[in-house]
Design a protein around this motif. Structure first.
Motif, PDB file in Angstrom:
ATOM      1  N   PRO A   3      41.809  37.492  23.244  1.00 37.96           N
ATOM      2  CA  PRO A   3      41.841  37.565  24.707  1.00 37.96           C
ATOM      3  C   PRO A   3      42.927  36.656  25.276  1.00 37.96           C
ATOM      4  O   PRO A   3      43.349  35.687  24.644  1.00 37.96           O
ATOM      5  CB  PRO A   3      40.443  37.076  25.096  1.00 37.96           C
ATOM      6  CG  PRO A   3      40.050  36.163  23.988  1.00 37.96           C
ATOM      7  CD  PRO A   3      40.638  36.748  22.741  1.00 37.96           C
ATOM      8  N   TYR A   4      43.353  36.979  26.486  1.00 41.96           N
ATOM      9  CA  TYR A   4      44.409  36.228  27.154  1.00 41.96           C
ATOM     10  C   TYR A   4      43.825  35.341  28.247  1.00 41.96           C
ATOM     11  O   TYR A   4      42.883  35.727  28.942  1.00 41.96           O
ATOM     12  CB  TYR A   4      45.424  37.172  27.793  1.00 41.96           C
ATOM     13  CG  TYR A   4      46.188  38.025  26.818  1.00 41.96           C
ATOM     14  CD1 TYR A   4      47.379  37.573  26.252  1.00 41.96           C
ATOM     15  CD2 TYR A   4      45.730  39.290  26.463  1.00 41.96           C
ATOM     16  CE1 TYR A   4      48.089  38.359  25.359  1.00 41.96           C
ATOM     17  CE2 TYR A   4      46.432  40.079  25.572  1.00 41.96           C
ATOM     18  CZ  TYR A   4      47.608  39.622  25.022  1.00 41.96           C
ATOM     19  OH  TYR A   4      48.307  40.399  24.132  1.00 41.96           O
ATOM     20  N   GLY A   5      44.436  34.175  28.422  1.00 40.35           N
ATOM     21  CA  GLY A   5      44.050  33.273  29.489  1.00 40.35           C
ATOM     22  C   GLY A   5      45.239  32.455  29.939  1.00 40.35           C
ATOM     23  O   GLY A   5      46.348  32.577  29.398  1.00 40.35           O
ATOM     24  N   ALA A   9      46.677  32.871  24.183  1.00 38.39           N
ATOM     25  CA  ALA A   9      45.702  33.779  23.585  1.00 38.39           C
ATOM     26  C   ALA A   9      44.751  32.952  22.738  1.00 38.39           C
ATOM     27  O   ALA A   9      45.169  31.982  22.090  1.00 38.39           O
ATOM     28  CB  ALA A   9      46.377  34.848  22.735  1.00 38.39           C
ATOM     29  N   ARG A  10      43.474  33.336  22.746  1.00 32.56           N
ATOM     30  CA  ARG A  10      42.481  32.578  21.988  1.00 32.56           C
ATOM     31  C   ARG A  10      42.324  33.165  20.595  1.00 32.56           C
ATOM     32  O   ARG A  10      42.111  34.368  20.421  1.00 32.56           O
ATOM     33  CB  ARG A  10      41.133  32.576  22.703  1.00 32.56           C
ATOM     34  CG  ARG A  10      40.079  31.792  21.943  1.00 32.56           C
ATOM     35  CD  ARG A  10      38.782  31.653  22.695  1.00 32.56           C
ATOM     36  NE  ARG A  10      37.780  30.977  21.872  1.00 32.56           N
ATOM     37  CZ  ARG A  10      36.553  30.674  22.273  1.00 32.56           C
ATOM     38  NH1 ARG A  10      36.176  30.967  23.512  1.00 32.56           N
ATOM     39  NH2 ARG A  10      35.704  30.069  21.455  1.00 32.56           N
ATOM     40  N   VAL A  24      43.874  27.708  21.073  1.00 33.33           N
ATOM     41  CA  VAL A  24      44.659  28.456  22.057  1.00 33.33           C
ATOM     42  C   VAL A  24      46.094  28.519  21.556  1.00 33.33           C
ATOM     43  O   VAL A  24      46.720  27.486  21.291  1.00 33.33           O
ATOM     44  CB  VAL A  24      44.605  27.782  23.438  1.00 33.33           C
ATOM     45  CG1 VAL A  24      45.443  28.586  24.443  1.00 33.33           C
ATOM     46  CG2 VAL A  24      43.165  27.671  23.916  1.00 33.33           C
ATOM     47  N   MET A  79      41.677  25.179  31.738  1.00 33.04           N
ATOM     48  CA  MET A  79      41.810  26.602  32.021  1.00 33.04           C
ATOM     49  C   MET A  79      41.801  26.822  33.535  1.00 33.04           C
ATOM     50  O   MET A  79      41.181  26.061  34.282  1.00 33.04           O
ATOM     51  CB  MET A  79      40.667  27.390  31.387  1.00 33.04           C
ATOM     52  CG  MET A  79      40.507  27.221  29.886  1.00 33.04           C
ATOM     53  SD  MET A  79      41.938  27.781  28.926  1.00 33.04           S
ATOM     54  CE  MET A  79      41.959  29.545  29.302  1.00 33.04           C
ATOM     55  N   PRO A  97      42.732  33.284  35.540  1.00 31.92           N
ATOM     56  CA  PRO A  97      43.818  33.889  34.767  1.00 31.92           C
ATOM     57  C   PRO A  97      44.687  34.875  35.529  1.00 31.92           C
ATOM     58  O   PRO A  97      45.786  35.199  35.075  1.00 31.92           O
ATOM     59  CB  PRO A  97      43.077  34.593  33.626  1.00 31.92           C
ATOM     60  CG  PRO A  97      41.709  34.857  34.157  1.00 31.92           C
ATOM     61  CD  PRO A  97      41.408  33.713  35.080  1.00 31.92           C
ATOM     62  N   TRP A 134      38.874  34.009  30.135  1.00 37.29           N
ATOM     63  CA  TRP A 134      39.527  34.846  29.137  1.00 37.29           C
ATOM     64  C   TRP A 134      39.358  36.315  29.492  1.00 37.29           C
ATOM     65  O   TRP A 134      38.258  36.749  29.816  1.00 37.29           O
ATOM     66  CB  TRP A 134      38.960  34.567  27.744  1.00 37.29           C
ATOM     67  CG  TRP A 134      39.224  33.163  27.308  1.00 37.29           C
ATOM     68  CD1 TRP A 134      38.355  32.115  27.303  1.00 37.29           C
ATOM     69  CD2 TRP A 134      40.477  32.638  26.851  1.00 37.29           C
ATOM     70  NE1 TRP A 134      38.978  30.978  26.869  1.00 37.29           N
ATOM     71  CE2 TRP A 134      40.279  31.270  26.581  1.00 37.29           C
ATOM     72  CE3 TRP A 134      41.740  33.202  26.641  1.00 37.29           C
ATOM     73  CZ2 TRP A 134      41.303  30.453  26.115  1.00 37.29           C
ATOM     74  CZ3 TRP A 134      42.763  32.385  26.179  1.00 37.29           C
ATOM     75  CH2 TRP A 134      42.542  31.025  25.917  1.00 37.29           C
ATOM     76  N   THR A 181      39.697  40.052  27.994  1.00 35.69           N
ATOM     77  CA  THR A 181      39.750  40.794  26.736  1.00 35.69           C
ATOM     78  C   THR A 181      40.487  42.106  26.952  1.00 35.69           C
ATOM     79  O   THR A 181      40.092  42.906  27.813  1.00 35.69           O
ATOM     80  CB  THR A 181      38.338  41.086  26.220  1.00 35.69           C
ATOM     81  OG1 THR A 181      37.634  39.848  26.053  1.00 35.69           O
ATOM     82  CG2 THR A 181      38.376  41.834  24.896  1.00 35.69           C
ATOM     83  N   GLY A 236      34.023  35.723  25.814  1.00 39.89           N
ATOM     84  CA  GLY A 236      34.052  34.426  26.482  1.00 39.89           C
ATOM     85  C   GLY A 236      32.757  34.166  27.217  1.00 39.89           C
ATOM     86  O   GLY A 236      31.684  34.614  26.806  1.00 39.89           O
TER      87      GLY A 236
END
Length: 397
Positions: free
Chosen positions: A26-28, A41-42, A47, A103, A106, A249, A251, A387
């Motif tokens: 997933p992106y954050g 990305a996790r 990270v 964080m 996003p 996050w 997905t 997440g």
């Protein structure tokens, strides 16, 4: 990508039971201990700094919007490249322990729409509020009911939630103004728009994957006493607009390829603009924790209206969408008591309180914490995580 500098390179250690393997990613948007926000990305509990790994300006930003705007071909190219890199030794300076980063929200959200797509939730509320009539209103099976929410009060997970104030109707019938006494949650799934659309041109059901980038968990906090007095005749307003929480996050849809499931039978058949050749639901199981105690397991697979139908209806009148727009499913609930995704259902309007931490409860008290997590079937034959979205209730100001 350049490797080896600034401390060498190493493989990312992924715990064996991790829900965040290379099939997820997933992106954050994060900030390390020293430095500004950028896209990551996790992978496991690490990270990956995509700005450092891919050296592309779209990752040196404090939101995902530039990546969202590039469209599905570019999304897949980035995802494929990150998955390749995840199997190699990566520069140490591009790896950050999850617990050591900050964080933020996003996406930069232009518009937020909330739907009411669960037949179980809608039926439960109908029985609570209209016990002597048909629980579903006449339009419910004909269109995805929704309302335009307040984008400016969507916050990232773990942002504290200040108890809202508003006007309420008392037992005597008089009105007063003060802090909500019936503060609630709504466990939902949010859909992040990637590619925008043209004003005046609807998005079809079959164009869903061309426009939606991915999903995130949503908690649409709700003040039920304020909502009950104000929502007729125009709908949700102050009882909803104070705070909506979104997971940190997002997905990507491609990570959910093996979570696709058929939709339930829709009766009557939807009008043609709500039909598609490849429409589907998603097999996602949520878990709701109230002060660390598990109280519900809402099943997204039972949702009546699909994400694609929601987008098609949202744009059916020609309304356009933009990168970063967010729309949410509405409360996810199932037919069983332990599948209800809101506390008004769980306590049946306060008439059947639940025990949480040894206390008899119906709605949220100051100091309460709520945490919602979710899992889905992953493409590697094991579950992936979506997440979490959490929040702490603070007293009214």
């Amino acid at each position: 990508m350049t490797g080896g500098g600034r401390g060498g390179a190493s493989r990312v250690a992924i715990p064996e039971d991790s829900l965040f393997g290379p099939e997820n990613l997933p992106y954050g948007v994060f900030a390390p201990a020293a430095g500004g926000y950028r896209v990551g990305a996790r992978l496991g509990d690490t990270v990956l700094d995509l700005a450092a790994l891919l050296d592309d300006p779209i990752f040196f930003r404090a939101d995902l919007n530039a990546l969202l705007a590039t469209g599905p071909t570019r999304w897949r190219e980035v995802r494929d490249r990150v998955r390749e890199l995840a199997e190699t030794a990566l520069p140490v300076h591009a790896q950050h322990p999850l617990h050591a980063v900050r964080m933020k929200l996003p996406i930069r959200i232009g518009d937020y729409v909330d739907f009411y797509a669960s037949i179980d939730h809608a039926t439960n509320l109908g029985r609570l509020f209209r016990p002597d009539t048909e629980p579903l209103l006449p339009n419910w099976r004909h269109l995805p009911v929704g309302y335009h929410g307040r984008a400016g009060t969507v916050v990232v997970s773990d942002t504290p939630v200040v108890r809202p104030k508003g006007q309420r109707r008392t037992d005597s019938g008089a009105t007063d103004f003060g802090p909500s006494r019936s503060l609630d949650i709504e466990a939902e799934l949010g859909f992040v728009v990637g590619t925008g659309s043209v004003l005046g041109v609807p998005v079809t059901v079959d164009e869903f994957t061309e426009h939606v980038f991915g999903v995130g968990l949503v908690n649409d906090w709700s003040a039920r006493d304020i909502q009950a007095w104000e929502y007729q005749p125009l709908g949700p307003f102050l009882g909803k607009s104070f705070t909506t929480s979104l997971s940190a996050w997002i997905t990507p849809l491609d990570a959910l390829a093996d979570a696709r499931v058929p939709l339930p039978t829709q009766t009557p058949a939807p009008l043609p603009y709500l039909r598609g050749s490849d429409d589907h639901g998603l097999d996602i199981d949520l878990t709701v924790r109230w002060n660390d105690e598990v109280v519900a397991h809402p099943p997204y697979a039972r949702m009546y209206w699909s994400p694609a139908q929601m987008l098609a209806h949202l744009t059916a009148n020609g309304a356009s969408v933009r990168p970063g727009d967010l729309y949410a499913s509405g409360t996810i609930s199932g037919p069983a008591p332990d599948q209800r995704g809101s506390f008004i259902e769980l306590s049946w309007g306060g008439t059947q309180p639940v025990t949480v931490g040894g206390e008899i409860r119906a709605f949220l008290a100051d100091g309460d914490r709520v945490r919602i997590t979710a899992t889905a079937p992953g493409t590697a034959g094991r579950p992936i995580g979506l997440g979490e979205v959490g929040g702490l209730i603070l007293p009214a100001r």
